[in-house]
Structure formats: C-alpha cells, structure tokens
Write a protein that holds these residues in place. Structure first.
Motif, PDB file in Angstrom:
ATOM      1  N   SER A 122       0.864  -1.181   0.000  1.00 10.26           N
ATOM      2  CA  SER A 122       0.000   0.000   0.000  1.00 10.26           C
ATOM      3  C   SER A 122       0.899   1.228   0.000  1.00 10.26           C
ATOM      4  O   SER A 122       2.037   1.168   0.447  1.00 10.26           O
ATOM      5  CB  SER A 122      -0.927   0.011   1.222  1.00 10.26           C
ATOM      6  N   PRO A 123       0.413   2.364  -0.507  1.00 13.36           N
ATOM      7  CA  PRO A 123       1.228   3.586  -0.481  1.00 13.36           C
ATOM      8  C   PRO A 123       1.350   4.107   0.941  1.00 13.36           C
ATOM      9  O   PRO A 123       0.449   3.921   1.757  1.00 13.36           O
ATOM     10  CB  PRO A 123       0.437   4.552  -1.365  1.00 13.36           C
ATOM     11  N   LYS A 124       2.440   4.767   1.247  1.00 12.84           N
ATOM     12  CA  LYS A 124       2.624   5.350   2.571  1.00 12.84           C
ATOM     13  C   LYS A 124       1.970   6.726   2.642  1.00 12.84           C
ATOM     14  O   LYS A 124       2.592   7.723   2.997  1.00 12.84           O
ATOM     15  CB  LYS A 124       4.108   5.434   2.920  1.00 12.84           C
ATOM     16  N   GLY A 125       0.693   6.757   2.281  1.00 13.13           N
ATOM     17  CA  GLY A 125      -0.056   7.997   2.290  1.00 13.13           C
ATOM     18  C   GLY A 125      -1.522   7.719   2.475  1.00 13.13           C
ATOM     19  O   GLY A 125      -1.956   6.563   2.476  1.00 13.13           O
ATOM     20  N   ALA A 126      -2.307   8.770   2.641  1.00  8.69           N
ATOM     21  CA  ALA A 126      -3.758   8.661   2.806  1.00  8.69           C
ATOM     22  C   ALA A 126      -4.392   9.767   1.977  1.00  8.69           C
ATOM     23  O   ALA A 126      -4.490  10.915   2.416  1.00  8.69           O
ATOM     24  CB  ALA A 126      -4.144   8.794   4.269  1.00  8.69           C
ATOM     25  N   ALA A 127      -4.823   9.420   0.769  1.00  8.19           N
ATOM     26  CA  ALA A 127      -5.288  10.424  -0.184  1.00  8.19           C
ATOM     27  C   ALA A 127      -6.510  11.192   0.305  1.00  8.19           C
ATOM     28  O   ALA A 127      -6.676  12.369  -0.019  1.00  8.19           O
ATOM     29  CB  ALA A 127      -5.574   9.773  -1.530  1.00  8.19           C
ATOM     30  N   ILE A 128      -7.382  10.542   1.097  1.00  8.06           N
ATOM     31  CA  ILE A 128      -8.560  11.276   1.589  1.00  8.06           C
ATOM     32  C   ILE A 128      -8.155  12.359   2.586  1.00  8.06           C
ATOM     33  O   ILE A 128      -8.884  13.341   2.777  1.00  8.06           O
ATOM     34  CB  ILE A 128      -9.616  10.328   2.203  1.00  8.06           C
ATOM     35  N   THR A 129      -6.989  12.197   3.217  1.00  2.88           N
ATOM     36  CA  THR A 129      -6.461  13.258   4.076  1.00  2.88           C
ATOM     37  C   THR A 129      -5.964  14.422   3.229  1.00  2.88           C
ATOM     38  O   THR A 129      -6.159  15.588   3.577  1.00  2.88           O
ATOM     39  CB  THR A 129      -5.321  12.716   4.946  1.00  2.88           C
ATOM     40  N   ALA A 130      -5.341  14.095   2.101  1.00  2.00           N
ATOM     41  CA  ALA A 130      -4.893  15.144   1.181  1.00  2.00           C
ATOM     42  C   ALA A 130      -6.070  15.975   0.691  1.00  2.00           C
ATOM     43  O   ALA A 130      -5.943  17.185   0.452  1.00  2.00           O
ATOM     44  CB  ALA A 130      -4.157  14.524   0.000  1.00  2.00           C
ATOM     45  N   ASP A 131      -7.257  15.344   0.556  1.00  2.00           N
ATOM     46  CA  ASP A 131      -8.447  16.085   0.129  1.00  2.00           C
ATOM     47  C   ASP A 131      -8.794  17.215   1.096  1.00  2.00           C
ATOM     48  O   ASP A 131      -9.334  18.247   0.695  1.00  2.00           O
ATOM     49  CB  ASP A 131      -9.648  15.145   0.014  1.00  2.00           C
ATOM     50  N   CYS A 132      -8.510  17.013   2.388  1.00  2.00           N
ATOM     51  CA  CYS A 132      -8.770  18.067   3.371  1.00  2.00           C
ATOM     52  C   CYS A 132      -8.012  19.343   3.016  1.00  2.00           C
ATOM     53  O   CYS A 132      -8.584  20.443   3.009  1.00  2.00           O
ATOM     54  CB  CYS A 132      -8.357  17.599   4.768  1.00  2.00           C
ATOM     55  N   LEU A 133      -6.732  19.191   2.727  1.00  2.00           N
ATOM     56  CA  LEU A 133      -5.915  20.361   2.421  1.00  2.00           C
ATOM     57  C   LEU A 133      -6.253  20.916   1.037  1.00  2.00           C
ATOM     58  O   LEU A 133      -6.250  22.136   0.834  1.00  2.00           O
ATOM     59  CB  LEU A 133      -4.433  20.004   2.505  1.00  2.00           C
TER      60      LEU A 133
END
Length: 396
Positions: free
Chosen positions: A315-326
């Motif tokens: 899995s990627p070491k990120g959380a794209a839905i968190t990026a949506d916040c910014l």
C-alpha cells in the motif's frame, strides 16, 4: 565620527535581520499558515497517522512550490494522540486556541472527535476529518468529513449481502462510539433487507484472540468486523475456526494491509466499502483518476510503499482522503480570497470538485451536510501467484 556611523549602521542592519528571523517571514510577506494534524503517530495504529502526515506534507510542498496560499507559506504542525483520548482532546484544545492554525485535521476516531468538535465550533476553528466514519456533520459550521460515511458504507454492504443470499449477520466490534453507531445502523438496515441480525459481540483492546466472539456466530451468513485494530484479530479468528460465511468490513479500514498480515490467506474474499482505492488493483495506472495518480506517485517517490513482511501485500505510505482536506482548504481560501474561518467554511461548503481533480479521485461536494463524498465503492481482497490485490465489486 566615521567609525561611529558604521557601527550604528551595522547595528541597525543586524537588528533588521534579527527581527525578520523572529517573525519567520521575509519583509512584506504574510505570516505562515499552520496546518494542524492530530493523529496516532505511535502505537498499534501509527500507520494511520504517518500516512496522513505524509499526504499532508506532499500537498504542502505542492502548494508552497507554487508560491504558497494567500501570500503565505504553509507549515504542518503534528501532535501525537497515541490513541489516547486525553491526549487527543488536549491537542485539539491547543490547536483551537492557536490563531496561526487555520485548519486542523483530526483527531482520528469518532469518540475522540466527538469530544473535540464542541471546542472547534466555539473557537471557530476550521477542521476536516478523514478518519471519523460515524455521526453527523450537518449541524456543524466549521467541521467537514473527508471519509466515506458509515451510512453509505453500511447500505452498500447490506445490499451486496442481500444480493449474495446471506440470511444472517453478526457484528464483532469495540465497545466505543463507532461500535455503538454501527450496531444501531445494522439494527435498522438489516431487517429492511430481510437479513437476521445476530447481535453484537463487544471486543476489548486487550483481547489476545477473538475466537470466542467468532464461535458465537459459527453458522452466520456473514460477520462484520471492525475497521480498527481489533478487526484484524477477528479475521484471524475466523481463519482459525474455519468460518465459512462472508467477512465484511464496517468501513474502509480493511484496506490497511495489517488485516492481510494478521489473517493470511483467510483474508481472501473479504469485502469492504471505501472511497476510491485504486492502488492494489490490477488496473493499469493510465486508467486511474489523474489527481489520485499524481498524489499517489508523489507519495511513492518521497516516502515509498508499505510492504507486509509476511504477506508481501503493498500500500502507499499515504492517505489520499487526508490530502483532500488540504486540497479543499486550498480551494476554499482561493474562492474566499481570505483565510477567515467563516468565509472559508462557506466556500468549502459550496465546492463542486470533479473526481478527476481531487487527490483521492473522489468528487468533493460538501453542501449543507458537510460530507465530501456521496458515493462509495465495494472492494474484495484476492490473491494469486503475483500476490495480493483488490477487485472492485461495485460502485455507487
């Protein structure tokens, strides 16, 4: 006389440099905009906090590289909740009282957010929640959710179970607010679908095994498991007992490869709802949503991948839905031409972002419900000679 003038001039120059350094900005620039993150950065769920932090950092670098936002550069300020409600609330109080913080992401988990949201509202602090699945955001002025809500998730799973001919379901979940809300949701949705609800086995954080819980539902058509740490224990127990029914997730947490690590081959066939999650599919990247692909590849380049030591699942070491916040905050500030919380909140509420543009690959249209997403997907874990992957069963 000449020496005195030089000395005074040098002193004034030094004073100017010192003043600029203390302000953290060059002359004429606005103060930096701080983005707060409250998440578990340590403990058994640290992978969530680290992934959220990575995605926010990638988006901050993108924004700062383009010149900043509203004349300011962005800076991430992180507080570790450690899955401790006291720490989470303390951090929320700190962020709410800090005028430099213009957006707070977190604290993760419904119970923690329920304890913090009143403080955010009182202090008019804009906040976005990518790890809070239950409860309503419609009565909040400054709070938004960037996660698939439990109502959509539950309906999606129940519809699929009905289609598959399941006649009964049992729930194994922690006794927290999310567990209570999931239990209440199933009591409402299952009878409508003609599926018998066998009840809720309340798990504990210190359980070594969930075998006793699973054995209560030995003949069930399906068991719904937690999206938190305990869900992996339930899945492992289902494998130990030879459970023949379907394993379904209550939410998107089952995309975490820790579930695969705990259950091994027993995870094959497990089904979970989520916002768009293309990563472990066999779909060619050229077919991914453009914004999702761009964000995911930026994560891979800077932080790499999570790889299960036993399963090899990735899995990627990120959380794209968190990026949506910014991303939503960025669009809101541009629309409002201000970082004033009330103006930005109104601008975010009015957003209508196509799925192709967002970092998560999901359309963002909060409206009065303050829900970013209004559609969910259903995925199933599978394994073949090339390793673990997910198949999309359906979307809505």
């Amino acid at each position: 006389m000449r020496r005195s003038v030089v000395t005074v001039a040098a002193g004034l120059a030094a004073l100017a440099v010192t003043a600029t350094g203390c302000s953290g900005k060059a002359a004429g620039d606005k103060p930096e905009i701080q983005i707060g993150l409250i998440a578990p950065m340590s403990g058994p769920f640290a992978v969530l906090g680290i992934s959220q932090q990575n995605s926010l950092n990638v988006e901050i670098e993108r924004i700062n590289g383009a010149g900043g936002l509203d004349g300011s550069k962005l800076k991430l300020v992180t507080r570790d909740s450690g899955l401790d409600p006291g720490k989470a609330v303390q951090a929320a109080n700190e962020m709410a009282g800090n005028d430099a913080v213009k957006l707070v992401v977190g604290p993760s988990l419904t119970a923690f957010y329920d304890a913090a949201k009143g403080t955010y509202e009182k202090n008019e602090k804009l906040n976005c929640q990518p790890a809070v699945s239950t409860g309503s955001f419609a009565d909040l002025k400054y709070g938004f959710r960037s996660q698939d809500p439990s109502e959509l998730d539950g309906q999606k799973v129940v519809n699929w179970l009905k289609q598959e001919g399941a006649t009964s379901l049992g729930l194994v979940y922690e006794g927290d607010d999310t567990g209570k809300n999931t239990d209440a949701l199933l009591k409402r949705l299952l009878p409508q679908a003609g599926i018998k609800y066998l009840g809720w086995q309340v798990s504990r954080a210190d359980d070594q095994s969930h075998r006793a819980y699973v054995e209560k539902f030995g003949d069930a058509g399906a068991i719904m498991i937690s999206s938190s740490v305990g869900g992996a224990k339930t899945m492992a127990a289902a494998a130990q007992t030879g459970f023949k029914g379907k394993i379904v997730g209550a939410g998107s947490g089952m995309q975490n490869i820790s579930f695969i690590e705990a259950a091994g081959d027993a995870a094959k066939g497990a089904v979970f709802p989520a916002a768009l999650y293309e990563y472990p599919t066999r779909k060619d990247r050229s077919e991914w949503m453009p914004g999702y692909r761009k964000h995911t590849e930026a994560i891979e380049q800077k932080y790499g991948k999570n790889v299960g030591p036993k399963s090899g699942a990735q899995s990627p070491k990120g959380a794209a839905i968190t990026a949506d916040c910014l991303y939503a905050f960025e669009q809101g500030v541009k629309a409002a031409k201000s970082t004033d919380a009330t103006k930005v909140a109104a601008a975010i509420e009015a957003l209508d972002v196509p799925a192709e543009q967002s970092p998560s690959g999901n359309a963002i249209k909060p409206g009065p419900s303050h829900e970013f997403y209004h559609a969910v997907h259903l995925y199933q874990w599978n394994k073949d000679g090339k390793g673990w992957y997910t198949t999309e069963i359906s979307s809505s």
